[in-house]
Design a protein around this motif. Structure first.
Motif, mmCIF file in Angstrom:
data_model
loop_
_atom_site.group_PDB
_atom_site.id
_atom_site.type_symbol
_atom_site.label_atom_id
_atom_site.label_comp_id
_atom_site.label_asym_id
_atom_site.label_seq_id
_atom_site.Cartn_x
_atom_site.Cartn_y
_atom_site.Cartn_z
ATOM 1 N N ASN A 177 -9.897 -8.274 -6.605
ATOM 2 C CA ASN A 177 -11.068 -8.734 -7.355
ATOM 3 C C ASN A 177 -10.746 -9.780 -8.418
ATOM 4 N N CYS A 222 0.790 -1.231 0.000
ATOM 5 C CA CYS A 222 0.000 0.000 0.000
ATOM 6 C C CYS A 222 0.828 1.290 0.000
ATOM 7 N N VAL A 280 -8.649 0.527 2.002
ATOM 8 C CA VAL A 280 -8.490 0.002 0.641
ATOM 9 C C VAL A 280 -9.552 -1.061 0.369
ATOM 10 N N TYR A 281 -9.724 -1.979 1.274
ATOM 11 C CA TYR A 281 -10.694 -3.070 1.135
ATOM 12 C C TYR A 281 -12.105 -2.511 0.949
ATOM 13 N N ALA A 307 -12.567 -0.411 -2.305
ATOM 14 C CA ALA A 307 -12.603 -1.297 -3.476
ATOM 15 C C ALA A 307 -13.879 -2.133 -3.520
ATOM 16 N N ASN A 308 -14.747 -1.968 -2.532
ATOM 17 C CA ASN A 308 -15.985 -2.755 -2.426
ATOM 18 C C ASN A 308 -15.714 -4.247 -2.453
ATOM 19 N N CYS A 309 -14.622 -4.649 -1.842
ATOM 20 C CA CYS A 309 -14.256 -6.061 -1.804
ATOM 21 C C CYS A 309 -15.126 -6.777 -0.773
ATOM 22 N N THR A 349 -8.879 8.404 -3.070
ATOM 23 C CA THR A 349 -7.516 7.905 -3.246
ATOM 24 C C THR A 349 -6.555 9.084 -3.117
ATOM 25 N N LYS A 365 -6.677 -3.041 -5.924
ATOM 26 C CA LYS A 365 -8.105 -3.308 -6.144
ATOM 27 C C LYS A 365 -8.290 -4.408 -7.187
ATOM 28 N N GLU A 366 -7.544 -4.327 -8.270
ATOM 29 C CA GLU A 366 -7.637 -5.342 -9.322
ATOM 30 C C GLU A 366 -7.235 -6.718 -8.780
ATOM 31 N N TYR A 397 -3.208 1.896 -5.870
ATOM 32 C CA TYR A 397 -4.559 1.537 -5.391
ATOM 33 C C TYR A 397 -5.284 0.709 -6.454
ATOM 34 N N ARG A 398 -5.233 1.152 -7.690
ATOM 35 C CA ARG A 398 -5.912 0.416 -8.768
ATOM 36 C C ARG A 398 -5.358 -0.999 -8.894
#
Length: 185
Positions: free
Chosen positions: A92, A39, A116-117, A120-122, A76, A88-89, A84-85
């Motif tokens: 997911n 991070c 971050v979690y 990212a809507n994880c 962000t 996130k990728e 971050y991207r």
């Protein structure tokens, strides 16, 4: 695949060495059933007053104080958008079935990961790696003794409450003092 999120690239490299992950990619290291990313400290933070679209907090005015966003919004950090991207990728990716929180043990490390979690809507399950040192032995032991990540919800709540309090105090007091003493901080 197991995704490990470290706080810093140097810690990610330590994890990778112990876990046998040696393939370096852009923003992560992969191998031996693991993906290890990082991070750079905070990737996500609270918006500043002038970033709230529904508020007129760009102009400094004593009548606007206290500024209390409802709800507080995250963003962000501009210098960290690409990492971050990437994280996130990775979170997911369809082949990632477990996330391991490898940020620093403590309130701030928990906040870094959870922002971050959540941003990212994880929804994937996560476990917590809790280490006191980065020796090979401690890392190996920590990965054998992972905890349910939700067991640390109160630690995240405490960290987030502190971040909100810092924002409320810092943003409001600095503007009040600047307006009172006719200086722009």
């Amino acid at each position: 695949m197991k995704l490990v999120i470290a706080e810093k690239p140097s810690v990610a490299q330590e994890y990778a060495n112990v876990l046998g992950a040696h393939t370096r990619k852009e923003g992560y290291i992969e191998g031996n059933g693991y993906i290890i990313s990082w991070c750079y400290g905070h990737l996500i933070t609270l918006k500043t007053p002038d970033e709230y679209i529904n508020r007129n907090w760009k102009d400094w005015n004593i009548n606007q104080l206290p500024m209390i966003p409802d709800p507080f919004e995250l963003k962000t950090i501009s210098s960290s958008v690409s990492q971050y991207r990437q994280v996130k990728e990775l979170m997911n990716r369809s082949d990632v079935d477990e996330i391991i929180v490898g940020t620093d043990a403590g309130r701030e490390g928990e906040l870094i990961f959870r922002h971050v979690y959540n941003f990212a809507n994880c929804q994937k399950p996560f476990k917590r790696l809790w280490l006191n040192s980065l020796t090979k032995e401690d890392i190996e032991k920590g990965f054998k003794d992972l905890k349910n990540g939700r067991s640390y919800d109160s630690l995240y709540d405490a960290a987030y409450a502190r971040q909100i309090a810092d924002w409320l105090y810092g943003m409001n007091i600095s503007r009040l003092l600047a307006l009172k003493y006719k200086a722009r901080l």
